[in-house]
Design a protein around this motif. Structure first.
Motif, mmCIF file in Angstrom:
data_model
loop_
_atom_site.group_PDB
_atom_site.id
_atom_site.type_symbol
_atom_site.label_atom_id
_atom_site.label_comp_id
_atom_site.label_asym_id
_atom_site.label_seq_id
_atom_site.Cartn_x
_atom_site.Cartn_y
_atom_site.Cartn_z
ATOM 1 N N LEU A 136 8.671 69.951 36.440
ATOM 2 C CA LEU A 136 9.054 71.140 35.696
ATOM 3 C C LEU A 136 9.315 72.221 36.738
ATOM 4 C CD1 LEU A 136 7.289 72.466 32.563
ATOM 5 C CD2 LEU A 136 7.970 74.013 34.361
ATOM 6 N N LYS A 137 10.532 72.694 36.828
ATOM 7 C CA LYS A 137 10.900 73.665 37.862
ATOM 8 C C LYS A 137 10.871 75.077 37.300
ATOM 9 C CE LYS A 137 14.076 70.447 40.028
ATOM 10 N NZ LYS A 137 15.481 70.198 40.340
ATOM 11 N N GLU A 138 10.276 75.978 38.065
ATOM 12 C CA GLU A 138 10.280 77.394 37.716
ATOM 13 C C GLU A 138 11.086 78.124 38.774
ATOM 14 O OE1 GLU A 138 6.812 80.137 36.238
ATOM 15 O OE2 GLU A 138 6.802 80.144 38.423
ATOM 16 N N ILE A 139 12.138 78.793 38.365
ATOM 17 C CA ILE A 139 12.912 79.625 39.276
ATOM 18 C C ILE A 139 12.183 80.960 39.319
ATOM 19 C CG2 ILE A 139 15.190 80.557 39.840
ATOM 20 C CD1 ILE A 139 15.003 77.408 39.499
ATOM 21 N N ASN A 140 11.555 81.249 40.460
ATOM 22 C CA ASN A 140 10.585 82.325 40.527
ATOM 23 C C ASN A 140 10.684 83.068 41.866
ATOM 24 O OD1 ASN A 140 8.279 83.887 40.555
ATOM 25 N ND2 ASN A 140 6.916 82.249 39.969
ATOM 26 N N PRO A 141 11.781 83.796 42.115
ATOM 27 C CA PRO A 141 11.862 84.538 43.369
ATOM 28 C C PRO A 141 10.951 85.767 43.346
ATOM 29 C CG PRO A 141 13.787 84.974 42.037
ATOM 30 C CD PRO A 141 12.973 83.938 41.310
ATOM 31 N N ALA A 142 10.253 85.978 44.404
ATOM 32 C CA ALA A 142 9.399 87.169 44.575
ATOM 33 C C ALA A 142 8.363 87.322 43.471
ATOM 34 C CB ALA A 142 10.258 88.427 44.690
ATOM 35 N N GLY A 143 7.916 86.202 42.882
ATOM 36 C CA GLY A 143 6.847 86.258 41.891
ATOM 37 C C GLY A 143 7.267 86.621 40.478
ATOM 38 N N THR A 144 8.562 86.705 40.216
ATOM 39 C CA THR A 144 9.050 87.019 38.872
ATOM 40 C C THR A 144 9.766 85.794 38.307
ATOM 41 O OG1 THR A 144 9.376 89.332 39.474
ATOM 42 C CG2 THR A 144 10.523 88.553 37.512
ATOM 43 N N ALA A 145 9.196 85.191 37.275
ATOM 44 C CA ALA A 145 9.816 84.007 36.664
ATOM 45 C C ALA A 145 11.110 84.416 35.973
ATOM 46 C CB ALA A 145 8.857 83.364 35.678
ATOM 47 N N LEU A 146 12.209 83.758 36.335
ATOM 48 C CA LEU A 146 13.505 84.028 35.720
ATOM 49 C C LEU A 146 13.900 82.933 34.741
ATOM 50 C CD1 LEU A 146 15.626 85.072 38.838
ATOM 51 C CD2 LEU A 146 14.387 86.552 37.269
ATOM 52 N N LEU A 147 13.617 81.685 35.102
ATOM 53 C CA LEU A 147 14.164 80.543 34.395
ATOM 54 C C LEU A 147 13.270 79.334 34.612
ATOM 55 C CD1 LEU A 147 17.026 79.944 33.030
ATOM 56 C CD2 LEU A 147 17.677 79.061 35.242
ATOM 57 N N TYR A 148 13.175 78.500 33.585
ATOM 58 C CA TYR A 148 12.511 77.198 33.709
ATOM 59 C C TYR A 148 13.586 76.136 33.545
ATOM 60 C CZ TYR A 148 8.328 79.950 33.055
ATOM 61 O OH TYR A 148 7.342 80.888 33.196
ATOM 62 N N GLU A 149 13.608 75.186 34.466
ATOM 63 C CA GLU A 149 14.566 74.093 34.390
ATOM 64 C C GLU A 149 13.791 72.810 34.127
ATOM 65 O OE1 GLU A 149 18.088 73.897 37.010
ATOM 66 O OE2 GLU A 149 17.289 71.933 37.558
ATOM 67 N N LEU A 150 14.090 72.153 33.012
ATOM 68 C CA LEU A 150 13.355 70.979 32.588
ATOM 69 C C LEU A 150 14.278 69.781 32.475
ATOM 70 C CD1 LEU A 150 11.676 72.643 29.459
ATOM 71 C CD2 LEU A 150 10.846 72.717 31.787
ATOM 72 N N GLN A 151 13.753 68.615 32.781
ATOM 73 C CA GLN A 151 14.418 67.359 32.429
ATOM 74 C C GLN A 151 13.731 66.910 31.161
ATOM 75 O OE1 GLN A 151 14.386 64.276 35.403
ATOM 76 N NE2 GLN A 151 14.810 62.684 33.918
ATOM 77 N N VAL A 152 14.512 66.684 30.101
ATOM 78 C CA VAL A 152 13.932 66.308 28.809
ATOM 79 C C VAL A 152 14.495 64.968 28.361
ATOM 80 C CG1 VAL A 152 13.410 68.671 28.089
ATOM 81 C CG2 VAL A 152 15.624 67.698 27.531
ATOM 82 N N LYS A 169 17.594 74.465 30.348
ATOM 83 C CA LYS A 169 17.260 75.700 31.059
ATOM 84 C C LYS A 169 16.771 76.701 30.026
ATOM 85 C CE LYS A 169 20.426 74.769 34.744
ATOM 86 N NZ LYS A 169 20.735 75.319 36.031
ATOM 87 N N ILE A 170 15.571 77.225 30.256
ATOM 88 C CA ILE A 170 14.945 78.160 29.328
ATOM 89 C C ILE A 170 14.715 79.486 30.040
ATOM 90 C CG2 ILE A 170 12.864 78.642 27.985
ATOM 91 C CD1 ILE A 170 12.544 75.680 27.531
ATOM 92 N N ALA A 171 15.112 80.577 29.392
ATOM 93 C CA ALA A 171 14.874 81.916 29.939
ATOM 94 C C ALA A 171 13.375 82.204 29.915
ATOM 95 C CB ALA A 171 15.631 82.960 29.133
ATOM 96 N N ALA A 172 12.856 82.697 31.025
ATOM 97 C CA ALA A 172 11.417 82.979 31.128
ATOM 98 C C ALA A 172 11.047 84.289 30.438
ATOM 99 C CB ALA A 172 10.997 83.023 32.587
ATOM 100 N N LYS A 173 11.967 85.225 30.414
ATOM 101 C CA LYS A 173 11.697 86.532 29.813
ATOM 102 C C LYS A 173 11.376 86.376 28.332
ATOM 103 C CE LYS A 173 11.848 91.084 30.044
ATOM 104 N NZ LYS A 173 10.887 91.813 30.841
ATOM 105 N N GLY A 174 10.289 86.970 27.907
ATOM 106 C CA GLY A 174 9.908 86.930 26.504
ATOM 107 C C GLY A 174 8.944 85.809 26.154
ATOM 108 N N LEU A 175 8.730 84.855 27.058
ATOM 109 C CA LEU A 175 7.769 83.790 26.787
ATOM 110 C C LEU A 175 6.355 84.285 27.079
ATOM 111 C CD1 LEU A 175 9.316 80.515 28.252
ATOM 112 C CD2 LEU A 175 8.966 81.109 25.876
ATOM 113 N N THR A 176 5.428 83.945 26.204
ATOM 114 C CA THR A 176 4.032 84.340 26.428
ATOM 115 C C THR A 176 3.363 83.444 27.449
ATOM 116 O OG1 THR A 176 3.373 82.978 24.547
ATOM 117 C CG2 THR A 176 3.754 85.319 24.122
#
Length: 122
Positions: free
Chosen positions: A104-120, A75-82
């Protein structure tokens, strides 16, 4: 600040506190030079992010047949990623290089990316 913007900051703060620094590596293939018949070297772009490397649960193994032994959930925080990670990105965590397995899942309620959930997979 909007509600989901605040949630993105909170997700980053929590993952920073309880997770670890990860590196997202994107590769740009070298260009082909027809005059020499050779391809130039690949270039790499590294980005730093905050993430949490977790094991899959037994229930997830039962319901998702694409998970192999040794796979992890990142799980990667979306905030701060370019830019978000892509399926072609590699992730460096704990001295190992991991490939991203779809989806690759993006947790993105209301158009604001919060978190990326990846299987690695290493």
């Amino acid at each position: 600040m909007a509600f989901y913007d605040e949630m993105a900051v909170m997700a980053l703060d929590l993952i920073t506190e309880f997770g670890q620094q990860v590196t997202i590596r994107d590769t740009v293939k070298g260009t082909y030079d027809p005059a020499t018949g050779k391809t130039g070297p690949d270039t790499f772009t590294d980005r730093t992010a905050q993430g949490m490397l977790l094991d899959f649960t037994g229930q997830e193994f039962q319901t998702n047949t694409l998970i192999k032994v040794g796979d992890k959930k990142l799980k990667i925080a979306a905030k701060g990623l370019t830019a978000p990670p892509t399926l072609l990105s590699k992730v460096l965590v704990k001295g190992r290089t991991w490939s991203i397995i779809p989806p690759l899942k993006e947790i993105n309620p209301a158009g604001t990316a919060l978190l990326y959930e990846l299987q690695v997979r290493s």
